[in-house]
Design a protein around this motif. Structure first.
Motif, PDB file in Angstrom:
ATOM      1  N   LYS A   1      19.468 -18.848  20.592  1.00 28.61           N
ATOM      2  CA  LYS A   1      19.100 -17.557  20.011  1.00 28.61           C
ATOM      3  C   LYS A   1      19.253 -17.638  18.500  1.00 28.61           C
ATOM      4  CE  LYS A   1      20.521 -14.974  24.073  1.00 28.61           C
ATOM      5  NZ  LYS A   1      21.348 -13.915  24.613  1.00 28.61           N
ATOM      6  N   THR A   2      18.206 -17.171  17.791  1.00 23.39           N
ATOM      7  CA  THR A   2      18.201 -17.210  16.339  1.00 23.39           C
ATOM      8  C   THR A   2      17.752 -15.860  15.815  1.00 23.39           C
ATOM      9  OG1 THR A   2      17.477 -19.517  16.508  1.00 23.39           O
ATOM     10  CG2 THR A   2      17.365 -18.493  14.339  1.00 23.39           C
ATOM     11  N   ALA A   3      18.555 -15.265  14.918  1.00 22.37           N
ATOM     12  CA  ALA A   3      18.164 -13.996  14.304  1.00 22.37           C
ATOM     13  C   ALA A   3      16.953 -14.215  13.411  1.00 22.37           C
ATOM     14  CB  ALA A   3      19.323 -13.415  13.500  1.00 22.37           C
ATOM     15  N   GLN A   4      16.072 -13.231  13.370  1.00 22.03           N
ATOM     16  CA  GLN A   4      14.865 -13.286  12.558  1.00 22.03           C
ATOM     17  C   GLN A   4      14.896 -12.162  11.525  1.00 22.03           C
ATOM     18  OE1 GLN A   4      12.290 -15.723  13.217  1.00 22.03           O
ATOM     19  NE2 GLN A   4      14.066 -16.501  14.326  1.00 22.03           N
ATOM     20  N   PRO A   5      15.709 -12.296  10.458  1.00 19.80           N
ATOM     21  CA  PRO A   5      15.828 -11.218   9.490  1.00 19.80           C
ATOM     22  C   PRO A   5      14.495 -10.898   8.823  1.00 19.80           C
ATOM     23  CG  PRO A   5      17.195 -13.104   8.860  1.00 19.80           C
ATOM     24  CD  PRO A   5      16.472 -13.459  10.098  1.00 19.80           C
ATOM     25  N   GLY A   6      14.216  -9.621   8.704  1.00 22.21           N
ATOM     26  CA  GLY A   6      13.005  -9.163   8.054  1.00 22.21           C
ATOM     27  C   GLY A   6      11.811  -9.047   8.967  1.00 22.21           C
ATOM     28  N   LEU A   7      11.846  -9.673  10.135  1.00 20.77           N
ATOM     29  CA  LEU A   7      10.709  -9.613  11.041  1.00 20.77           C
ATOM     30  C   LEU A   7      10.543  -8.218  11.629  1.00 20.77           C
ATOM     31  CD1 LEU A   7       8.469 -11.270  12.350  1.00 20.77           C
ATOM     32  CD2 LEU A   7      10.023 -11.767  14.209  1.00 20.77           C
ATOM     33  N   GLY A   8      11.619  -7.464  11.744  1.00 23.53           N
ATOM     34  CA  GLY A   8      11.545  -6.132  12.330  1.00 23.53           C
ATOM     35  C   GLY A   8      11.276  -5.043  11.325  1.00 23.53           C
ATOM     36  N   ALA A   9      11.039  -5.408  10.046  1.00 25.33           N
ATOM     37  CA  ALA A   9      10.785  -4.397   9.033  1.00 25.33           C
ATOM     38  C   ALA A   9       9.479  -3.685   9.344  1.00 25.33           C
ATOM     39  CB  ALA A   9      10.718  -5.040   7.655  1.00 25.33           C
ATOM     40  N   VAL A  10       9.546  -2.378   9.425  1.00 21.47           N
ATOM     41  CA  VAL A  10       8.376  -1.576   9.764  1.00 21.47           C
ATOM     42  C   VAL A  10       8.156  -0.568   8.659  1.00 21.47           C
ATOM     43  CG1 VAL A  10       7.429   0.051  11.421  1.00 21.47           C
ATOM     44  CG2 VAL A  10       8.837  -1.839  12.215  1.00 21.47           C
TER      45      VAL A  10
ATOM     46  N   PRO B   1      15.374  -8.643  14.792  1.00 18.61           N
ATOM     47  CA  PRO B   1      14.899  -9.232  16.048  1.00 18.61           C
ATOM     48  C   PRO B   1      15.526 -10.602  16.269  1.00 18.61           C
ATOM     49  CG  PRO B   1      13.076  -8.421  14.738  1.00 18.61           C
ATOM     50  CD  PRO B   1      14.285  -8.359  13.873  1.00 18.61           C
ATOM     51  N   VAL B   2      15.502 -11.044  17.509  1.00 18.65           N
ATOM     52  CA  VAL B   2      16.100 -12.319  17.883  1.00 18.65           C
ATOM     53  C   VAL B   2      15.042 -13.172  18.572  1.00 18.65           C
ATOM     54  CG1 VAL B   2      17.846 -13.420  19.331  1.00 18.65           C
ATOM     55  CG2 VAL B   2      18.376 -11.302  18.151  1.00 18.65           C
TER      56      VAL B   2
END
Length: 194
Positions: free
Chosen positions: A86-95, A132-133
């Motif tokens: 599992k890897t965090a995806q910083p910024g991918l969930g920015a809406v 997101p992860v």
């Protein structure tokens, strides 16, 4: 005359629509159960198996753990090792929401970023750790004399909403894993003379 012209326009519109739709159908990807397959493994993700099956299983487990994967399951009779990372995806969930970003209190606000807002209280502290992860799952199996590697990736947000899902069979990953497994199988055992 006018009625005949309308009917001709309707039929021509229908024929054009059918032609467009049949063209889209012809360009679609093969089904996952078709003989071409939607998820055919690259040649780098299959190689001839070498060494004792239990030693190969241990080497596979160690190689995956060294890359940060957590082992989920092993089966010696099938020659299977399955793992995930599992890897965090910083910024991918920015809406870019018209209501602004929900903050410390969570909820739904009216008025957005620049004014007063009216909202619902929910999930105290819900504004933190909401990236997101990406969950990568790997299965390495040697059913006969060939080792097969299958990897997929799923990206979900903190609420469990699916953002992306795809096959993640990259030849570079398979080549690196193959080299790592072979190097572990070729290491001299402890206590044996080289």
């Amino acid at each position: 005359m006018n009625d005949r012209f309308r009917r001709a326009r309707r039929w021509s519109s229908l024929c054009i629509g059918l032609a467009i739709l049949s063209g889209c159908q012809a360009l679609s990807a093969p089904g996952p159960t078709s003989s071409a397959g939607g998820d055919v493994l690259p040649s780098a993700c299959r190689w001839p198996a070498s060494g004792d099956s239990l030693e190969r299983l241990r080497a596979t487990r160690d190689a995956l753990e060294s890359q940060g994967y957590a082992i989920l399951d092993t089966d010696a009779t099938l020659g299977l090792v399955s793992a995930e990372r599992k890897t965090a995806q910083p910024g991918l969930g920015a809406v870019n929401s018209p209501f602004g970003r929900t903050g410390f209190w969570g909820g739904f606000g009216l008025g957005g970023r620049h004014g007063y807002s009216l909202g619902l209280f929910q999930n105290f502290g819900g504004g933190y750790n909401t990236d997101p992860v990406q969950i990568e799952r790997v299965s390495v199996v040697t059913p006969d004399a060939t080792t097969l590697v299958d990897r997929d990736s799923v990206v979900v947000d903190y609420n469990g909403y699916l953002i992306d899902a795809r096959s993640y069979n990259q030849p570079s990953f398979c080549q690196q894993l193959h080299q790592d497994i072979e190097s572990r199988l070729n290491q001299p055992t402890a206590g044996a003379a080289p």
